[in-house]
Design a protein around this motif. Structure first.
Motif, PDB file in Angstrom:
ATOM      1  N   LEU A 177       8.708   9.603  -9.140  1.00 40.62           N
ATOM      2  CA  LEU A 177       8.444   8.387  -8.369  1.00 40.62           C
ATOM      3  C   LEU A 177       9.687   8.000  -7.576  1.00 40.62           C
ATOM      4  CD1 LEU A 177       6.599   6.340 -11.156  1.00 40.62           C
ATOM      5  CD2 LEU A 177       5.626   7.885  -9.444  1.00 40.62           C
ATOM      6  N   PRO A 178       9.506   7.473  -6.363  1.00 37.34           N
ATOM      7  CA  PRO A 178      10.679   7.108  -5.544  1.00 37.34           C
ATOM      8  C   PRO A 178      11.385   5.875  -6.106  1.00 37.34           C
ATOM      9  CG  PRO A 178       8.627   7.088  -4.235  1.00 37.34           C
ATOM     10  CD  PRO A 178       8.233   7.227  -5.665  1.00 37.34           C
ATOM     11  N   LEU A 218       2.534  10.736  -9.120  1.00 35.56           N
ATOM     12  CA  LEU A 218       1.913  11.050 -10.413  1.00 35.56           C
ATOM     13  C   LEU A 218       1.055  12.310 -10.327  1.00 35.56           C
ATOM     14  CD1 LEU A 218       0.859   7.478 -11.640  1.00 35.56           C
ATOM     15  CD2 LEU A 218       2.753   8.892 -12.485  1.00 35.56           C
ATOM     16  N   ARG A 219       0.621  12.635  -9.111  1.00 35.71           N
ATOM     17  CA  ARG A 219      -0.238  13.816  -8.956  1.00 35.71           C
ATOM     18  C   ARG A 219       0.553  15.096  -8.902  1.00 35.71           C
ATOM     19  NH1 ARG A 219      -4.058  10.376  -5.262  1.00 35.71           N
ATOM     20  NH2 ARG A 219      -5.597   9.886  -6.877  1.00 35.71           N
ATOM     21  N   ARG A 220       1.841  14.976  -8.521  1.00 38.92           N
ATOM     22  CA  ARG A 220       2.600  16.226  -8.448  1.00 38.92           C
ATOM     23  C   ARG A 220       3.200  16.600  -9.803  1.00 38.92           C
ATOM     24  NH1 ARG A 220       8.251  14.974  -5.734  1.00 38.92           N
ATOM     25  NH2 ARG A 220       8.506  16.941  -6.823  1.00 38.92           N
ATOM     26  N   THR A 268      10.031  11.521 -13.650  1.00 41.02           N
ATOM     27  CA  THR A 268      11.395  11.311 -13.141  1.00 41.02           C
ATOM     28  C   THR A 268      11.375  10.129 -12.186  1.00 41.02           C
ATOM     29  OG1 THR A 268      11.970  13.623 -13.411  1.00 41.02           O
ATOM     30  CG2 THR A 268      13.270  12.369 -11.817  1.00 41.02           C
ATOM     31  N   THR A 269      12.304   9.194 -12.386  1.00 41.07           N
ATOM     32  CA  THR A 269      12.279   7.977 -11.556  1.00 41.07           C
ATOM     33  C   THR A 269      13.501   7.818 -10.646  1.00 41.07           C
ATOM     34  OG1 THR A 269      13.217   6.766 -13.428  1.00 41.07           O
ATOM     35  CG2 THR A 269      10.825   6.659 -13.149  1.00 41.07           C
ATOM     36  N   ASP A 300       0.855  -1.209   0.000  1.00 43.59           N
ATOM     37  CA  ASP A 300       0.000   0.000   0.000  1.00 43.59           C
ATOM     38  C   ASP A 300       0.878   1.241   0.000  1.00 43.59           C
ATOM     39  OD1 ASP A 300      -0.333  -1.903   2.183  1.00 43.59           O
ATOM     40  OD2 ASP A 300      -0.599  -0.118   3.438  1.00 43.59           O
ATOM     41  N   ASP A 301       2.085   1.073   0.548  1.00 46.76           N
ATOM     42  CA  ASP A 301       3.057   2.141   0.479  1.00 46.76           C
ATOM     43  C   ASP A 301       3.373   2.457  -0.997  1.00 46.76           C
ATOM     44  OD1 ASP A 301       4.850   3.927   1.635  1.00 46.76           O
ATOM     45  OD2 ASP A 301       6.514   2.520   1.416  1.00 46.76           O
ATOM     46  N   PHE A 302       3.557   1.412  -1.797  1.00 43.86           N
ATOM     47  CA  PHE A 302       3.838   1.585  -3.228  1.00 43.86           C
ATOM     48  C   PHE A 302       2.683   2.324  -3.894  1.00 43.86           C
ATOM     49  CE2 PHE A 302       4.152  -0.805  -7.538  1.00 43.86           C
ATOM     50  CZ  PHE A 302       4.891   0.215  -8.107  1.00 43.86           C
ATOM     51  N   GLU A 303       1.456   1.867  -3.640  1.00 44.92           N
ATOM     52  CA  GLU A 303       0.314   2.514  -4.293  1.00 44.92           C
ATOM     53  C   GLU A 303       0.209   3.986  -3.884  1.00 44.92           C
ATOM     54  OE1 GLU A 303      -3.748   0.983  -5.681  1.00 44.92           O
ATOM     55  OE2 GLU A 303      -4.093   1.523  -3.584  1.00 44.92           O
TER      56      GLU A 303
END
Ligand code: AVJ
Length: 326
Positions: A36-37, A29-31, A282-283, A19-22
């Motif tokens: 993404l971390p 994606l919202r910012r 950015t990943t 759930d941390d991933f989600e």
């Protein structure tokens, strides 16, 4: 059949959760800019792809660091001292650890910490097999979050935090200082940190390391979206995103990105996200330091500079630091 040594590895599973991933995927994606971390690269597919990256001719950090560790093993072991408890952050395959363990005098214990459970257990079991006298306690956790180490038992030498791989370079400076200060809390004054740091070097060397010809880094990067599809039922079209890695001179870092090749949308956890053609996610950042910039960063976190080992070309640095904070 159980692999030999399985009984000897104790596992402390702090369950770094999906759930941390989600939640973090949705937030990223919202910012704007989208980001993404990079820790979510390392599911079992991603961990295996990372091992393959290390084998590509372009990716110099792993083999350079291994060479430094092998060449300076005796000095590094002296720096650690006898009876050390080795705590490894992001242990991966524990390949570098063997070089350290082989050189240490009577290491007291090995405590690998990794976010990828399967990878962690395989590596911890292999080490337990090869070092029958060494107690091994594996911790499955996200070390970027607050975590207290289990108490060690009685008499021992120093705690040696082993943090190879230049993973510290994935963090921006304030977060890097925060992490190094936080892991210092596991230490007593005089304990050590042995940390690998990728250094600034000609861009003809750095940039190809993140754009290997065989496309392994591209697959590693895209696995983040593939993982979202597998684990969260997301609907990213993997053929319509491409890998990019550029060097950002202003920040002295590689920036890995996923680029949307056309206008498209994807669903994640019930929400839809639109991507314009050429939209960027950015990943990963991978900072490249000079020795003195890294020393300043470590000192800001409460670590004092004690030793430094490097290769002939000065491509990679292994720092020996001593905890002096509180
Ligand atoms: C091992 C996490 C430091 O930043 O060089 C390799 C990960 N990313 N290729 C790095 C990575 C793309 C790597 N770290």
């Amino acid at each position: 059949m159980k692999p030999a040594g399985l009984d000897r590895v104790r596992l402390l599973d702090l369950e770094p959760t999906t759930d941390d991933f989600e939640a973090q995927l949705l937030a990223g994606l919202r910012r704007q800019p989208r980001r993404l971390p990079c820790k979510f690269f390392y599911d079992s597919v991603g961990s295996a792809l990372f091992e393959l990256i290390c084998e590509t001719p372009e990716y110099y950090p792993t083999r350079t660091e291994l060479k430094i560790l092998a060449e300076h093993a005796a000095a590094i072991a002296d720096f650690a001292g006898p009876g050390a408890r080795v705590v490894e952050l992001g242990s991966g395959s524990s390949r570098k650890t063997r070089l350290l363990l082989d050189a240490l005098r009577e290491p007291a214990a090995y405590v690998p910490i990794d976010i990828s459970r399967e990878h962690l257990l395989n590596a911890a079991n292999a080490v337990a097999d090869e070092y029958p006298a060494l107690p091994v306690m594996a911790i499955c956790a996200d070390y970027a979050r607050p975590l207290s180490l289990p108490e060690e038992d009685g008499t021992r030498g120093r705690t040696i935090l082993f943090f190879p791989g230049s993973t510290i370079g994935n963090l921006e400076a304030p977060e890097a200082v925060g992490l190094l200060a936080r892991v210092g809390q596991w230490c007593r004054s005089g304990d050590r940190l042995i940390i690998g740091v990728d250094l600034e070097k000609p861009l003809e060397v750095v940039v190809p390391a993140y754009n290997d010809k065989a496309g392994v880094t591209a697959a590693f990067n895209l696995n983040l979206l593939a993982r979202a599809n597998r684990e969260l039922g997301a609907t990213f079209d993997l053929d319509r995103f491409s890998h990019e890695a550029i060097y950002d001179r202003a920040h002295q870092r590689i920036e890995m990105r996923l680029i949307s090749q056309q206008q498209q949308a994807a669903e994640v956890g019930g929400a839809w996200f639109a991507f314009a053609a050429e939209a960027v996610i950015t990943t990963e950042f991978s900072h490249k330091y000079t020795p003195s910039r890294f020393q300043q960063l470590a000192e800001a976190a409460g670590w004092s500079f004690t030793s430094y080992w490097t290769d002939d070309r000065g491509w990679f640095g292994v720092f020996g630091l001593t905890w002096s904070g509180r």
